[in-house]
Design a protein around this motif. Structure first.
Motif, PDB file in Angstrom:
ATOM      1  N   GLY A 189       0.770  -1.080  -0.176  1.00 49.31           N
ATOM      2  CA  GLY A 189      -0.022   0.054  -0.204  1.00 49.31           C
ATOM      3  C   GLY A 189       0.742   1.293  -0.083  1.00 49.31           C
ATOM      4  N   GLN A 190       1.947   1.259   0.753  1.00 45.75           N
ATOM      5  CA  GLN A 190       2.802   2.507   0.919  1.00 45.75           C
ATOM      6  C   GLN A 190       3.385   2.588  -0.120  1.00 45.75           C
ATOM      7  N   LYS A 191       4.162   1.626  -0.811  1.00 41.30           N
ATOM      8  CA  LYS A 191       4.845   1.872  -1.940  1.00 41.30           C
ATOM      9  C   LYS A 191       3.937   2.281  -3.228  1.00 41.30           C
ATOM     10  N   ALA A 192       2.830   1.545  -3.211  1.00 42.87           N
ATOM     11  CA  ALA A 192       1.987   2.097  -4.339  1.00 42.87           C
ATOM     12  C   ALA A 192       1.516   3.303  -4.527  1.00 42.87           C
ATOM     13  N   LYS A 193       1.350   4.111  -3.212  1.00 44.65           N
ATOM     14  CA  LYS A 193       1.048   5.445  -2.915  1.00 44.65           C
ATOM     15  C   LYS A 193       2.305   6.273  -3.366  1.00 44.65           C
ATOM     16  N   GLU A 194       3.440   5.850  -3.020  1.00 50.97           N
ATOM     17  CA  GLU A 194       4.741   6.597  -3.183  1.00 50.97           C
ATOM     18  C   GLU A 194       5.210   6.492  -4.760  1.00 50.97           C
ATOM     19  N   LYS A 195       4.961   5.295  -5.447  1.00 54.52           N
ATOM     20  CA  LYS A 195       5.591   5.310  -6.809  1.00 54.52           C
ATOM     21  C   LYS A 195       4.578   5.457  -7.691  1.00 54.52           C
ATOM     22  N   LEU A 196       3.529   4.806  -7.343  1.00 54.25           N
ATOM     23  CA  LEU A 196       2.655   4.707  -8.677  1.00 54.25           C
ATOM     24  C   LEU A 196       1.237   5.691  -8.426  1.00 54.25           C
ATOM     25  N   GLY A 197       1.325   6.126  -7.429  1.00 53.88           N
ATOM     26  CA  GLY A 197       0.258   7.249  -7.204  1.00 53.88           C
ATOM     27  C   GLY A 197      -1.398   6.525  -6.940  1.00 53.88           C
ATOM     28  N   ILE A 198      -0.921   5.353  -6.775  1.00 53.75           N
ATOM     29  CA  ILE A 198      -2.292   4.640  -6.316  1.00 53.75           C
ATOM     30  C   ILE A 198      -2.675   4.493  -5.074  1.00 53.75           C
ATOM     31  N   LYS A 199      -3.913   4.442  -4.724  1.00 56.27           N
ATOM     32  CA  LYS A 199      -4.527   4.446  -3.232  1.00 56.27           C
ATOM     33  C   LYS A 199      -4.990   3.152  -3.147  1.00 56.27           C
ATOM     34  N   MET A 200      -4.393   2.268  -2.170  1.00 57.60           N
ATOM     35  CA  MET A 200      -4.996   1.048  -1.859  1.00 57.60           C
ATOM     36  C   MET A 200      -5.365   0.914  -0.445  1.00 57.60           C
ATOM     37  N   THR A 201      -6.514   0.601  -0.311  1.00 66.12           N
ATOM     38  CA  THR A 201      -7.213   0.163   1.091  1.00 66.12           C
ATOM     39  C   THR A 201      -7.326  -1.203   1.302  1.00 66.12           C
ATOM     40  N   VAL A 202      -6.830  -1.490   2.542  1.00 64.61           N
ATOM     41  CA  VAL A 202      -6.726  -2.881   2.927  1.00 64.61           C
ATOM     42  C   VAL A 202      -7.763  -3.410   3.898  1.00 64.61           C
ATOM     43  N   ASN A 203      -8.663  -4.437   3.571  1.00 65.38           N
ATOM     44  CA  ASN A 203      -9.566  -4.899   4.587  1.00 65.38           C
ATOM     45  C   ASN A 203      -9.211  -6.055   4.730  1.00 65.38           C
ATOM     46  N   ASN A 204      -9.467  -6.594   5.891  1.00 64.34           N
ATOM     47  CA  ASN A 204      -9.178  -7.640   6.570  1.00 64.34           C
ATOM     48  C   ASN A 204     -10.651  -8.437   6.797  1.00 64.34           C
ATOM     49  N   THR A 205     -11.128  -9.262   6.189  1.00 70.19           N
ATOM     50  CA  THR A 205     -12.451  -9.976   6.157  1.00 70.19           C
ATOM     51  C   THR A 205     -12.290 -11.150   7.321  1.00 70.19           C
TER      52      THR A 205
END
Lengths: 124, 731
Positions: free
Chosen positions: B366-382
């Motif tokens: 998630g962090q790297k996606a934000k830094e490098k790709l400008g992608i916001k990824m939210t994680v849900n643990n079902t």
């Protein structure tokens, strides 16, 4: 009298040019694919020189060489190893078996012809 | 002497003294009397015999009661007082005296207890200061210790006699572990432990040779004397060992003694099984590559040289040669291709995978996606639980980032939902987004691309990384209009720790221990010898052990569990323990299950005693056996002598007897009672290992008391135990 050469190799792509080369140089040539065949045709053909591959199906070249040296006609013949095994240890092992030359593949045609000529002249 | 005996002695002596005085007095009195008076006295006595008899009898009874009162309120309390004070002074400073006695004694007890309070408070404040001072040093030590423990190499330190004085976890794995699936009983005797001999796990000749090499190198004054050798470890491991001497001060001086010029040596072990195997494979690959090349090139060269040399060659022959050249050229290409493939799969198969929580993995992504790709990824643990996955973290993170990047390029989405859940065998990591789904063909294309994002990444393709993780990726289009398109990554789930047997049962345990004595002669073990007998108790190595059995009769009952720990140099080594359940090959009586909490299903698949006992024998070799009420356990072991051929000749000490030696006036010598008296917390009572540990702790507390009592050597302890043993037998 024409000298006779026996080529022992299971790889036709090597046997064909070799046989051609030896014939061009005026030798009588026969080619077989296994060590067993080589031993079988020894008394009938009576080669003066044997070009022997080491990696053969069945008996390997070292075994063939040893067997050849135990029969009179084989003992008389010159033996040249032609082998793809090029490590020093293989060469040393081959030379220890009382062979006349060890040529590693790939070889130049001229070298083989020269070596064969030398050996046959020295023996006659 | 027990208090009861003491009382009767005291009583007999007092009565006889009084009787003697009375008799002497009577004789003098009688002589002074005139004959008439004598006659008168006799008649008087005769007529009033009943009165006089009763008077004397009452007097005597009163005397006995008085004596008993004095004895119980003054003498016994005082004797106990001294025992308890010595406990307080030596092993358990927080112990307080609780005894009944006369007012004076009680006052004394009060004063002593108050004094003890003061001393304890003082001691605490001092030890507090010491602790703070030590904590820093301790921290550094721990750092070093954990560093050593995590080293990929095995490290062992031995003194010149070959005794192990340090070892790390890895060395134990390298040397002790049997191959997976193999029966540990097939290779007994490979144990590493402090104070154990290195020759138990390594060939003596190897070590001796290495030491000779080291000695020679030191003599030649080589700057870094090291000896190398290769050996077999546990589980058919191939180990490369480096021996490095620990030089002592005297070694720097010219050597006067003929012995080794160093105080000990460090052994560093490298597991080279893999390496050697790899090397062998690569070597083989190279050899066959060379041979094929030589063959093909020979054909080509010979043919082309013939063509060049003989230009007048006929057409058929020429054509033949051309075909040879062509086919050998193809062969060459083929060989190259195959070799590269094999080589790559060799390299891949040596990627190490590590365990990591999936949440951590996804956070990083998630962090790297934000830094490098400008992608916001939210994680849900079902799943609401944490799962461990086994990954090469770098390539796994790159694979996820690669997928996110491609998805963004393909669909234009910049926000992704990431959920994870588990099925039976796989962990599903789902990436979903708003927009169009992707086609399977596209995904297949991505799989064959190298994991590169801009210039960062690896040359491995997504497919290779996935297959290395035994993972799969699949895309799902939306079946319903509301559903988002998603991409699912399947990662194999690693087996999590099973519930241990100690949590499995809910059986209440009633405490009624086995009878105190058993018909086993503890004091004539064949392994005793004068040299051992003269060794101080603190310098001996002990195996503290306990067994759980199906019942209390050694003739019919069987061992179902053996637990043991080692005491070396006065320290209990909790980690060097032995804990083995044993299949008794007979049903367990219900009463015994209540007692030890071991149920039949727990014993299924455990080794029988014939396999377990050799292991324990090896574990306990060259040590003193120590048990609580050891005669019972020894008897159980002895009963198996015939069927296993294993004989325990070790000298035996018994904490029950030692406690009785030290505190004869205390009645209870059960483990709980002793433990409470000495301030030891009892954990895991009635499990073999738990009892063994408690027994070991008791013994360590008894050691200083034994010393105070003048029992220094093994012989002292044995002889004293023997006396008490017979003493207790009599009553």
């Amino acid at each position: 009298m024409t000298k006779k050469i026996l080529v022992v190799d299971d790889e036709p792509n090597i046997v064909v040019p070799l046989v051609f080369l030896m014939r061009q140089n005026g030798y009588e040539v026969r080619a077989v694919g296994t060590g067993e065949d080589a031993l079988d045709c020894l008394s009938e053909f009576g080669p003066d020189l044997i070009l022997l591959d080491i990696m053969l199906p069945g008996m390997d070249g070292f075994e063939v060489c040893q067997a050849l040296r135990e029969i009179p006609k084989g003992k008389r013949a010159r033996i040249v190893f032609l082998s793809a095994m090029g490590r020093d240890v293989d060469i040393a092992k081959g030379m220890a078996l009382d062979v006349d030359a060890y040529i590693t593949k790939p070889f130049s045609n001229a070298d083989v012809v020269e070596k064969v000529k030398d050996l046959l002249e020295a023996s006659s | 002497m027990t208090p009861k005996n003491r009382f009767w002695w005291f009583f007999a002596v007092s009565i006889s003294i009084i009787f003697i005085f009375f008799t002497i007095l009577s004789i003098f009195f009688w002589r002074q009397l005139s004959p008439q008076e004598k006659v008168y006295l006799i008649t008087l006595l005769k007529s009033n015999f009943a009165f006089i008899f009763i008077a004397v009898f009452l007097m005597l009874t009163g005397f006995v009661f008085a004596l008993d009162g004095i004895f119980h309120s003054y003498i016994i309390p005082v004797v106990r007082l001294s025992e308890e004070v010595s406990v307080m002074q030596s092993v358990n400073p927080s112990h307080r005296i609780k005894i009944d006695g006369s007012k004076d004694v009680m006052r004394l007890v009060k004063v002593i207890n108050e004094g003890a309070d003061t001393i304890e408070a003082l001691r605490k404040s001092v030890s507090e200061k010491i602790r703070t001072a030590r904590s820093q040093a301790e921290e550094e030590k721990n750092l070093l210790a954990s560093f050593m423990a995590e080293l990929p190499q095995g490290v062992l330190i031995c003194n010149t006699d070959g005794r192990i004085i340090f070892y790390n976890k890895r060395s134990r794995i390298f040397l002790e572990e049997s191959p997976e699936g193999a029966d540990p009983a097939d290779a007994p005797g490979r144990f590493i432990g402090l104070g154990r001999s290195i020759f138990g796990v390594m060939d003596k000749n190897l070590i001796v040779h290495a030491l000779d090499v080291l000695t020679a190198k030191i003599r030649k004054k080589e700057p870094v004397p090291v000896a190398h050798f290769v050996m077999m470890g546990g589980g058919a491991r191939l180990l490369r060992a480096e021996a490095i001497p620990i030089l002592n001060q005297e070694a720097a001086l010219p050597m006067l003694k003929s012995g080794a010029p160093f105080a000990g040596y460090i052994l560093i072990l490298y597991d080279i099984t893999r390496e050697i195997e790899n090397e062998r494979r690569v070597q083989f690959l190279l050899q066959s590559l060379l041979m094929r090349f030589r063959g093909s090139v020979a054909g080509i060269r010979s043919a082309i040289e013939a063509i060049i040399e003989y230009p007048e060659i006929d057409a058929d022959q020429l054509d033949h040669f051309r075909r040879i050249i062509h086919s050998e050229a193809l062969n060459l290409g083929d060989t190259l291709e195959k070799t590269t493939e094999t080589y790559n799969s060799e390299i891949e198969s040596h990627w190490p995978l590590v365990y990591m929580p999936v949440a951590d993995l996804l956070d990083t992504v998630g962090q790297k996606a934000k830094e490098k790709l400008g992608i916001k990824m939210t994680v849900n643990n079902t799943a609401k639980t944490s799962h461990q996955v086994r990954v090469d973290s770098y390539s796994a993170i790159m694979a996820l980032l690669f997928l996110l990047n491609r998805l963004k390029e393909q669909t234009g989405a910049a926000e992704f939902q990431c959920t994870y859940d588990r099925s039976d065998l796989f962990l599903h990591i789902d990436l979903s987004w708003k927009g169009t789904g992707i086609r399977i063909e596209t995904l297949r294309q991505w799989e064959s691309q190298p994991l590169m994002i801009e210039s960062e990444g690896t040359a491995l393709t997504l497919k290779e990384v996935l297959s290395h993780h035994d993972a799969q990726v699949w895309c799902y289009a939306c079946r319903e209009p509301k559903e988002l398109p998603r991409l699912r990554l399947f990662l194999p789930i690693t087996a999590e720790g099973e519930v241990g047997p100690e949590e499995a049962g809910g059986i209440s345990i009633s405490i009624e221990s086995r009878p105190e004595y058993y018909d086993f002669d503890l004091f004539n073990q064949p392994g005793q010898n004068p040299e051992l007998d003269d060794t101080p108790l603190t310098e001996l190595t002990y195996t503290v052990f306990d067994t759980e059995t199906t019942g209390l009769d050694p003739k019919i009952d069987e061992i179902i569990s053996i637990g043991a720990v080692r005491i070396v140099n006065g320290r209990l080594l909790y980690k060097e323990n032995f804990d083995q359940l044993v299949d008794p090959k007979r049903p367990l009586p219900y009463e015994s299950i209540q007692f030890h909490g071991i149920r039949e299903e727990m014993l299924a698949g455990q080794p029988p005693i014939e396999k377990a006992l050799p292991l324990f024998h090896a574990f306990a070799s060259d040590t003193i056996l120590l048990g609580h009420n050891a005669a019972f356990d020894m008897r159980m072991l002895q009963m198996k002598e015939a069927s296993t051929g294993i004989r325990f000749i070790n000298p035996v000490l018994d904490t029950l007897l030692l406690s009785a030696v030290l505190h004869p006036s205390q009645e209870a010598h059960k483990i709980e009672a002793i433990a409470e008296r000495l301030g030891i917390r009892v954990v895991g009572r009635h499990t073999a290992l738990g009892d063994a540990i408690t027994t070991g702790e008791i013994f360590l507390k008894l050691l200083p008391l034994l010393k105070q009592a003048g029992l220094h050597t093994l012989r002292d302890a044995r002889v004293a135990s023997q006396k008490t043993y017979y003493a207790r037998m009599k009553y």
